[in-house]
Design an enzyme around this catalytic site. Structure first.
Site, PDB file in Angstrom:
ATOM      1  CG  HIS A   1      -9.681  30.038  47.814  1.00 17.13           C
ATOM      2  ND1 HIS A   1      -9.294  30.464  46.662  1.00 17.13           N
ATOM      3  CD2 HIS A   1     -10.755  29.244  47.472  1.00 17.13           C
ATOM      4  CE1 HIS A   1      -9.932  29.936  45.765  1.00 17.13           C
ATOM      5  NE2 HIS A   1     -10.934  29.049  46.155  1.00 17.13           N
TER       6      HIS A   1
ATOM      7  CB  CYS B   1     -10.548  33.126  45.048  1.00 13.68           C
ATOM      8  SG  CYS B   1      -9.411  33.986  46.015  1.00 13.68           S
TER       9      CYS B   1
ATOM     10  CG  HIS C   1     -13.703  28.223  44.091  1.00 12.49           C
ATOM     11  ND1 HIS C   1     -12.522  27.683  44.065  1.00 12.49           N
ATOM     12  CD2 HIS C   1     -14.272  27.055  43.815  1.00 12.49           C
ATOM     13  CE1 HIS C   1     -12.260  26.294  44.005  1.00 12.49           C
ATOM     14  NE2 HIS C   1     -13.675  25.970  43.660  1.00 12.49           N
TER      15      HIS C   1
END
Length: 162
Positions: free
Chosen positions: A117, A65, A133
């Site tokens: 994340h 990510c 992502h």
């Protein structure tokens, strides 16, 4: 002296006249340039849709990510830290309702106590935020903040480009 004054005016933020019918300010130039950069960032990120997930990956062979965000911003000569946690410390944290395309969106997933994340916001539709992502299960995809997993793990939004 004639060359110095326009330069001084430009440096301190005054407007300069290009013609009698158009006035261009530094903030207008900046806004226009920012929109171009954001558009380029989204286009670059989206060119990686479907690329598989790879831990610590930063290439089309596979993205993590933060690797996707890192590489995407690097394409516009913007250097970000390598990890999502460190990326979350860059720029200005903004309220969710002020989110715009090009902002970074951060999450604390899987019960993590710290941000782990990140995604790049690609679209805003009323109360929905879509972001690109790299997910562990599907690779580079576009997801929505309305999806239960992301709704419950949402942490913050950062503006990197004004």
């Amino acid at each position: 002296m004639k060359k110095i004054i326009p330069l001084l005016l430009l440096l301190i933020g005054f407007t300069s006249c290009k013609s009698s019918s158009s006035v261009v300010t530094e903030s207008n130039k900046s806004t226009s340039n920012s929109k171009k950069i954001i558009s380029n960032l989204i286009r670059t990120a989206e060119s990686n849709l479907g690329v598989k997930y790879k831990y610590a990956g930063t290439t089309k062979a596979g993205f993590y990510c933060s690797g996707l965000v890192f590489t995407t911003f690097q394409s516009e000569s913007i250097n970000l830290p390598r990890s999502s946690f460190e990326q979350s410390k860059i720029g200005k944290v903004i309220p969710r309702e002020e989110a715009q395309k090009g902002d970074l969106i951060f999450f604390k997933t899987n019960g993590s106590q710290k941000i782990n994340h990140v995604g790049l916001i690609t679209e805003i539709e009323k109360d929905d935020i879509k972001f690109i992502h790299s997910s562990t299960s599907k690779g580079v995809i576009i997801s929505s903040i309305t999806e239960a997993y992301y709704k419950k793990s949402f942490e913050q939004i950062n503006r990197i480009i004004n």
